[in-house]
Design an enzyme around this catalytic site. Sequence first.
Site: not given
Length: 308
Positions: A37-38, A40-42, A165, A191
């Site tokens: 992913n672009t 955060g964590i990714g 999570s 979530y």
Amino acid sequence: MTTLYRGTIESVLSSCIAVWGGGCTDYNLKALQRIVNTAGIGKFIAMDFARRGARVILACRSVSRGAAAVKEIQAKTGNPDVHVRPVDLSSLDSVRDFTKKILKEESALHILVNNAAVLGLPRQITKDELDVSFATNHLGPFLLTNQLVDLMKRSAPARIVTVSSVYHKKGEVDFSHFHGENGTYELDRVYGHTKLHNIICTNEFARRLQGSDVTANSVHPGIVMTGILRHCPFGIRLFFSLIGQFYFKSAEEGAVSAIYCAVSEEAEGISGKYFDSNCSLVLPAPLARDTALAVKDFEICERLTSKL
């Protein structure tokens, strides 16, 4: 975002896939392909893979954001083999298009990190007649994994890592939630439901993959300062941004448990388990350990994501 390492990775917001030739150990990942992913964590998972010499593919809804992440990762790691591919996990057709291209272009896939997450969205129904949060956080990544799992089996040893999570412990299983029914859209309620389904189906993947040398595990990244709250009311975002400076992990710190499960020697051969943010094995919620429920959940997800 998703990261691909000569293989494929799935995700919309934060996902990462890696493929490499060799065992799953804490070493250089040369010839490895991943999708990340672009943000955060990714992004930090992808950065770590790229530093190890992997071929990385970022799968993101926003190609412009993905391109910016590619440029940053290439500059910081010196690895030019980082690329971007479009995918919208909330759309099953988009996921199918993505996996079709991956299967056509890539000959192997050794690491898949699913890190998609949205939080705080109001009830919205997609063209697939699914709730957008469930589609993005669970059903899109489920379909992506399911369509790539045969490639991973041919590439074994391989690992599937699902970023869940601790909030899965607040989750409930009600299959009508998939269609936006009987749900309460309060902050982290939906979530929590989606993150519980993540663990349940990852465990069922692990059971079905026994004997294939492909493992599947779930991780909790910790309470992390990322952009996941951007859909929440301003007051909530302000509150968490203030306390987060003192008590939350950074996105780079939050990537550690997923990276550990993806490449460490210690995690080799472990499957169907849940790791906390300190990379320790812990028990998930009782519902996540219900094997009969896992079979039912998996079958329903297969049915919902199948192309009629």
